[in-house]
Motif scaffolding. Structure first.
Motif, PDB file in Angstrom:
ATOM      1  N   LEU A   1      22.552 -43.885   3.906  1.00 18.80           N
ATOM      2  CA  LEU A   1      23.870 -43.421   3.500  1.00 18.80           C
ATOM      3  C   LEU A   1      24.946 -44.500   3.641  1.00 18.80           C
ATOM      4  O   LEU A   1      26.105 -44.247   3.366  1.00 18.80           O
ATOM      5  N   ASN A   2      24.537 -45.681   4.041  1.00 15.11           N
ATOM      6  CA  ASN A   2      25.485 -46.771   4.270  1.00 15.11           C
ATOM      7  C   ASN A   2      26.240 -47.170   3.009  1.00 15.11           C
ATOM      8  O   ASN A   2      27.345 -47.682   3.096  1.00 15.11           O
ATOM      9  N   THR A   3      25.647 -46.945   1.855  1.00 22.55           N
ATOM     10  CA  THR A   3      26.274 -47.379   0.607  1.00 22.55           C
ATOM     11  C   THR A   3      27.189 -46.317   0.002  1.00 22.55           C
ATOM     12  O   THR A   3      27.858 -46.575  -0.991  1.00 22.55           O
ATOM     13  N   PHE A   4      27.194 -45.117   0.595  1.00 21.53           N
ATOM     14  CA  PHE A   4      27.997 -44.020   0.055  1.00 21.53           C
ATOM     15  C   PHE A   4      29.271 -43.819   0.861  1.00 21.53           C
ATOM     16  O   PHE A   4      29.330 -44.145   2.036  1.00 21.53           O
ATOM     17  N   SER A   5      30.253 -43.225   0.212  1.00 21.02           N
ATOM     18  CA  SER A   5      31.473 -42.851   0.919  1.00 21.02           C
ATOM     19  C   SER A   5      31.151 -41.728   1.898  1.00 21.02           C
ATOM     20  O   SER A   5      30.106 -41.077   1.803  1.00 21.02           O
ATOM     21  N   PHE A   6      32.063 -41.477   2.817  1.00 21.67           N
ATOM     22  CA  PHE A   6      31.868 -40.395   3.780  1.00 21.67           C
ATOM     23  C   PHE A   6      31.694 -39.070   3.053  1.00 21.67           C
ATOM     24  O   PHE A   6      30.794 -38.292   3.366  1.00 21.67           O
ATOM     25  N   LYS A   7      32.537 -38.817   2.064  1.00 20.00           N
ATOM     26  CA  LYS A   7      32.484 -37.545   1.341  1.00 20.00           C
ATOM     27  C   LYS A   7      31.136 -37.361   0.633  1.00 20.00           C
ATOM     28  O   LYS A   7      30.537 -36.289   0.694  1.00 20.00           O
ATOM     29  N   THR A   8      30.649 -38.397  -0.020  1.00 24.35           N
ATOM     30  CA  THR A   8      29.354 -38.320  -0.701  1.00 24.35           C
ATOM     31  C   THR A   8      28.227 -38.137   0.308  1.00 24.35           C
ATOM     32  O   THR A   8      27.316 -37.327   0.090  1.00 24.35           O
ATOM     33  N   SER A   9      28.288 -38.853   1.416  1.00 23.52           N
ATOM     34  CA  SER A   9      27.277 -38.704   2.469  1.00 23.52           C
ATOM     35  C   SER A   9      27.247 -37.273   2.981  1.00 23.52           C
ATOM     36  O   SER A   9      26.170 -36.690   3.173  1.00 23.52           O
ATOM     37  N   MET A  10      28.419 -36.684   3.192  1.00 23.73           N
ATOM     38  CA  MET A  10      28.478 -35.305   3.678  1.00 23.73           C
ATOM     39  C   MET A  10      27.909 -34.328   2.644  1.00 23.73           C
ATOM     40  O   MET A  10      27.224 -33.376   3.001  1.00 23.73           O
ATOM     41  N   ASN A  11      28.155 -34.593   1.368  1.00 26.87           N
ATOM     42  CA  ASN A  11      27.598 -33.735   0.316  1.00 26.87           C
ATOM     43  C   ASN A  11      26.069 -33.794   0.309  1.00 26.87           C
ATOM     44  O   ASN A  11      25.399 -32.774   0.143  1.00 26.87           O
ATOM     45  N   ILE A  12      25.521 -34.988   0.483  1.00 26.20           N
ATOM     46  CA  ILE A  12      24.066 -35.156   0.517  1.00 26.20           C
ATOM     47  C   ILE A  12      23.483 -34.412   1.716  1.00 26.20           C
ATOM     48  O   ILE A  12      22.516 -33.656   1.588  1.00 26.20           O
ATOM     49  N   LEU A  13      24.076 -34.605   2.875  1.00 25.43           N
ATOM     50  CA  LEU A  13      23.583 -33.955   4.089  1.00 25.43           C
ATOM     51  C   LEU A  13      23.743 -32.438   4.022  1.00 25.43           C
ATOM     52  O   LEU A  13      22.862 -31.690   4.451  1.00 25.43           O
TER      53      LEU A  13
END
Length: 170
Positions: free
Chosen positions: A121-133
């Motif tokens: 998730l290092n390459t994604f924004s916080f918001k995108t990371s949270m959506n994935i999780l």
């Protein structure tokens, strides 16, 4: 600017043992979290952390989020400021209360890119990371590998659904 921030922290006794590159990476995560429902106040409060914490199963309600924030809020402001965020990651929080393991683990894992075993998730924004999780956690309610995953997924699904219902009524 980045060097100035570290120097500013050192001058005010807020120095934490991170190099500038690492601290800047943490600052990016912190700033992205603060941009969720920005309220113009310094730090992350319940409005910034409610949605990600409930959707990730760290909390079941707004009251749980308040309790988690209180468990690591060194200055009693009801918010997590950047210096507190760094102390949480570095395990130097002044509050060593039982129950704050969820929030400290989440922030440490986020900062060290170990929130997910499946994704970088290092390459994604916080918001995108949270959506994935969030998606992965909610899918566990239906597709969990075992009963424990399904029970945990169902619990998160119900909490997140309640949160969304509350948001509709606002």
């Amino acid at each position: 600017m980045k060097y100035e921030m570290k120097r500013w922290q050192e001058q005010r006794g807020k120095f934490v043992e991170f190099d500038i590159k690492t601290m800047n990476k943490y600052k990016v995560y912190y700033d992205e979290m603060c941009q969720i429902n920005p309220d113009g106040k310094e730090g992350m409060g319940v409005e910034q952390l409610k949605e990600p914490f409930i959707s990730l199963g760290l909390a079941n309600s707004k009251d749980d989020v308040n309790s988690l924030i209180d468990s690591v809020d060194d200055d009693g402001s009801g918010r997590i400021e950047f210096d507190e965020f760094l102390r949480i990651i570095h395990n130097k929080s002044k509050k060593k209360e039982k129950g704050n393991e969820k929030i400290t683990s989440f922030f440490k894992n986020l900062a060290n890119n170990s929130v997910s075993k499946e994704y970088d998730l290092n390459t994604f924004s916080f918001k995108t990371s949270m959506n994935i999780l969030r998606r992965d956690n909610l899918l566990k309610a239906f597709l969990g590998r075992n009963d424990d995953e399904k029970i945990e997924g169902t619990k998160m699904l119900k909490s997140y659904s309640s949160h969304l219902d509350e948001m509709k009524n606002i």
